[in-house]
Design a protein around this motif. Structure first.
Motif, PDB file in Angstrom:
ATOM      1  N   THR A 177       7.931  13.770   7.592  1.00  0.00           N
ATOM      2  CA  THR A 177       6.558  13.772   8.116  1.00  0.00           C
ATOM      3  C   THR A 177       6.370  12.630   9.094  1.00  0.00           C
ATOM      4  O   THR A 177       5.817  12.808  10.189  1.00  0.00           O
ATOM      5  CB  THR A 177       5.545  13.635   6.957  1.00  0.00           C
ATOM      6  N   TYR A 178       6.833  11.433   8.715  1.00  0.00           N
ATOM      7  CA  TYR A 178       6.743  10.273   9.604  1.00  0.00           C
ATOM      8  C   TYR A 178       7.495  10.545  10.906  1.00  0.00           C
ATOM      9  O   TYR A 178       7.005  10.247  12.007  1.00  0.00           O
ATOM     10  CB  TYR A 178       7.321   9.044   8.903  1.00  0.00           C
ATOM     11  N   MET A 179       8.687  11.128  10.788  1.00  0.00           N
ATOM     12  CA  MET A 179       9.502  11.399  11.977  1.00  0.00           C
ATOM     13  C   MET A 179       8.874  12.452  12.867  1.00  0.00           C
ATOM     14  O   MET A 179       9.027  12.415  14.090  1.00  0.00           O
ATOM     15  CB  MET A 179      10.906  11.822  11.539  1.00  0.00           C
ATOM     16  N   SER A 180       8.150  13.414  12.275  1.00  0.00           N
ATOM     17  CA  SER A 180       7.475  14.432  13.088  1.00  0.00           C
ATOM     18  C   SER A 180       6.267  13.844  13.811  1.00  0.00           C
ATOM     19  O   SER A 180       5.948  14.252  14.923  1.00  0.00           O
ATOM     20  CB  SER A 180       7.039  15.601  12.208  1.00  0.00           C
ATOM     21  N   ALA A 216       1.937  13.754  -3.164  1.00  0.00           N
ATOM     22  CA  ALA A 216       2.802  12.571  -3.272  1.00  0.00           C
ATOM     23  C   ALA A 216       2.452  11.756  -4.514  1.00  0.00           C
ATOM     24  O   ALA A 216       3.337  11.263  -5.225  1.00  0.00           O
ATOM     25  CB  ALA A 216       2.673  11.709  -2.019  1.00  0.00           C
ATOM     26  N   LEU A 217       1.161  11.623  -4.773  1.00  0.00           N
ATOM     27  CA  LEU A 217       0.712  10.877  -5.946  1.00  0.00           C
ATOM     28  C   LEU A 217       1.246  11.504  -7.230  1.00  0.00           C
ATOM     29  O   LEU A 217       1.726  10.799  -8.127  1.00  0.00           O
ATOM     30  CB  LEU A 217      -0.816  10.837  -5.970  1.00  0.00           C
ATOM     31  N   GLU A 218       1.191  12.803  -7.320  1.00  0.00           N
ATOM     32  CA  GLU A 218       1.658  13.504  -8.509  1.00  0.00           C
ATOM     33  C   GLU A 218       3.164  13.360  -8.693  1.00  0.00           C
ATOM     34  O   GLU A 218       3.642  13.084  -9.799  1.00  0.00           O
ATOM     35  CB  GLU A 218       1.291  14.993  -8.413  1.00  0.00           C
ATOM     36  N   ALA A 272       0.835  -1.201   0.000  1.00  0.00           N
ATOM     37  CA  ALA A 272       0.000   0.000   0.000  1.00  0.00           C
ATOM     38  C   ALA A 272       0.871   1.254   0.000  1.00  0.00           C
ATOM     39  O   ALA A 272       0.622   2.204  -0.742  1.00  0.00           O
ATOM     40  CB  ALA A 272      -0.928  -0.002   1.210  1.00  0.00           C
ATOM     41  N   HIS A 273       1.905   1.248   0.814  1.00  0.00           N
ATOM     42  CA  HIS A 273       2.805   2.403   0.900  1.00  0.00           C
ATOM     43  C   HIS A 273       3.666   2.517  -0.355  1.00  0.00           C
ATOM     44  O   HIS A 273       3.984   3.619  -0.803  1.00  0.00           O
ATOM     45  CB  HIS A 273       3.680   2.266   2.146  1.00  0.00           C
ATOM     46  N   PHE A 274       4.051   1.392  -0.926  1.00  0.00           N
ATOM     47  CA  PHE A 274       4.839   1.412  -2.157  1.00  0.00           C
ATOM     48  C   PHE A 274       4.032   1.939  -3.340  1.00  0.00           C
ATOM     49  O   PHE A 274       4.547   2.675  -4.176  1.00  0.00           O
ATOM     50  CB  PHE A 274       5.334   0.003  -2.504  1.00  0.00           C
ATOM     51  N   ASP A 317      -0.226   5.823   1.019  1.00  0.00           N
ATOM     52  CA  ASP A 317      -0.907   5.278   2.196  1.00  0.00           C
ATOM     53  C   ASP A 317      -0.485   5.973   3.486  1.00  0.00           C
ATOM     54  O   ASP A 317      -1.246   5.999   4.452  1.00  0.00           O
ATOM     55  CB  ASP A 317      -0.632   3.777   2.284  1.00  0.00           C
ATOM     56  N   LEU A 318       0.735   6.517   3.517  1.00  0.00           N
ATOM     57  CA  LEU A 318       1.196   7.238   4.704  1.00  0.00           C
ATOM     58  C   LEU A 318       0.194   8.311   5.105  1.00  0.00           C
ATOM     59  O   LEU A 318      -0.113   8.494   6.293  1.00  0.00           O
ATOM     60  CB  LEU A 318       2.564   7.872   4.442  1.00  0.00           C
ATOM     61  N   TYR A 319      -0.352   9.020   4.114  1.00  0.00           N
ATOM     62  CA  TYR A 319      -1.289  10.108   4.377  1.00  0.00           C
ATOM     63  C   TYR A 319      -2.739   9.626   4.368  1.00  0.00           C
ATOM     64  O   TYR A 319      -3.557  10.054   5.201  1.00  0.00           O
ATOM     65  CB  TYR A 319      -1.098  11.214   3.341  1.00  0.00           C
ATOM     66  N   LEU A 320      -3.070   8.739   3.456  1.00  0.00           N
ATOM     67  CA  LEU A 320      -4.456   8.298   3.330  1.00  0.00           C
ATOM     68  C   LEU A 320      -4.908   7.454   4.518  1.00  0.00           C
ATOM     69  O   LEU A 320      -6.104   7.351   4.790  1.00  0.00           O
ATOM     70  CB  LEU A 320      -4.645   7.520   2.029  1.00  0.00           C
TER      71      LEU A 320
END
Length: 410
Positions: free
Chosen positions: A218-221, A196-198, A33-35, A39-42
């Motif tokens: 973003t993940y680290m924050s 990200a998609l774009e 999903a992440h690849f 998915d990180l945001y969705l």
């Protein structure tokens, strides 16, 4: 005093290699999903979003099945095995009278370096950096007894669950202020997802690299790593760390080493894991409540562990799991190779499939990739003792060039 060496081939516990291989397959199924889409945001938006609205019926069914049977279970299993491995290494070090802490610190530092390169230069969804950082905390529990480790694991996991229990009441009462805040956050994350998609679909190599760094930051924050807040970071990582402790407890109690001596424990865990694990994960998938996932995931993971233990040690079909064991023996290499393969498949500098593959096709691709890794791993171990990245990791850990190729005697 005899120098500590990596575990010899004839000293390996085949069950652990099988479990690592199975865990890698589960992690790949989830990571697809992440690849393949943002998915990180969705994942913060919810089940209904601009991409899921384009999915076919088979995609929604696949997503549901992944949520019930795969999601979170195999990263917990991988974490469990990480803690198990630390305890085994420490026991071997004590038996040989060598200093364990300094060797293990080197091991973690090398892992942290690999993870950092992976996260910022290959794929932002890296877990190795988290394992390395949490591994330093795990060292503090090296002398703890199995019972103490289990108590700590349960206590920390329950502590982590408290906010989810409280949030479930907030959802039920329908606080207006909370709903407005959630809608604002969903809008922001959906905007991030579209960006990200774009970029991953149409961007240049440089733009993709910039987006990857942005996603990682973003993940680290979110988990407190970026702000160097150890309390937030550790709290957000408790599910992993709790499984570190549980795995270490299993290793010290030799529950997987000697399943015959612990049949009662295996039977109890199998029954509880079956009932609570399946029930909790079904409720989580149907209600979209994280609390049920937190309850069900570790129990279903233990159900998988006890089931595989029985199949590998007690049945005639044990040989069927040999391909999983070969993948598990070079889990480090295979994990990083999954990132290289998938980023090439989905990012614009490769085949550019990002955003165009739903869960159903993504799952089929994951099985195909893993089958390829099985075949490659089987071929690799005909000539070599260990995986290529494992060889580098171990050589740096033990501060000497270790043999890699097989000899006639081996």
């Amino acid at each position: 005093m005899k120098a500590l060496q990596p575990v010899a081939e004839n000293e390996r516990l085949p069950l652990l290699d099988v479990l690592r291989g199975v865990a890698l397959l589960g992690i790949l199924l989830v990571n697809m999903a992440h690849f393949s889409y943002p998915d990180l945001y969705l994942s913060f938006v919810g089940n209904e979003h601009f991409l899921s609205n384009t999915w076919h019926f088979t995609d929604h069914v696949t997503r549901f099945l992944l949520d019930v049977w795969i999601q979170m279970k195999f990263i917990l299993l991988f974490s469990f095995l990480f803690g198990f491995g630390m305890a085994v290494m420490r026991e071997r070090s004590l038996e040989k009278g060598t200093r364990f802490a300094s060797m293990y610190v080197r091991r973690l530092i090398v892992l942290l370096l690999f993870g950092t390169v992976h996260a910022f230069f290959i794929w932002d969804g890296d877990i190795l950096t988290d394992y390395a950082l949490l591994g330093f905390v795990l060292l503090l529990f090296g002398r703890s007894k199995p019972k103490t480790l289990v108590i700590w694991a349960l206590s920390l996991y329950l502590l982590f669950s408290i906010p989810f229990v409280l949030s479930s009441f907030v959802v039920e009462t329908g606080e207006n202020g909370m709903n407005e805040w959630e809608e604002t956050m969903k809008t922001e994350y959906e905007s991030e997802a579209k960006q990200a998609l774009e970029v991953y679909s149409n961007g240049t190599f440089s733009e993709i690299a910039t987006q990857r760094i942005h996603d990682r930051m973003t993940y680290m924050s979110i988990n407190g790593m970026l702000t160097f807040n150890p309390f937030i970071y550790f709290f957000s990582s408790i599910p992993y760390f709790s499984m570190f402790l549980l795995g270490a407890a299993f290793a010290k109690a030799r529950i997987l080493h000697d399943p015959d001596k612990h049949q009662r424990i295996h039977r109890i865990l199998w029954i509880i894991g079956l009932i609570i694990g399946i029930g909790g994960n079904l409720l989580a998938a149907l209600s979209n409540q994280q609390l049920y996932l937190l309850i069900g995931a570790p129990f279903l993971m233990l159900f998988y562990v006890t089931t595989l233990t029985y199949l590998v040690t007690k049945t005639s079909i044990a040989r069927w799991f040999h391909p999983f064991a070969t993948v598990g023996r070079m889990a480090f290499t295979n994990y990083l190779c999954q990132s290289l393969i998938c980023t090439f498949l989905f990012y614009r500098y490769g085949l550019g499939l990002y955003g165009s593959v739903g869960p159903f096709v993504g799952t089929l691709m994951a099985f195909a990739i893993f089958a390829f890794q099985m075949a490659l791993s089987l071929l690799w171990f005909r000539r070599y003792r260990t995986g290529p990245l494992e060889w580098i990791w171990r050589s740096l850990t033990y501060k000497k060039r270790l043999p890699m190729k097989r000899t006639k005697a081996a």
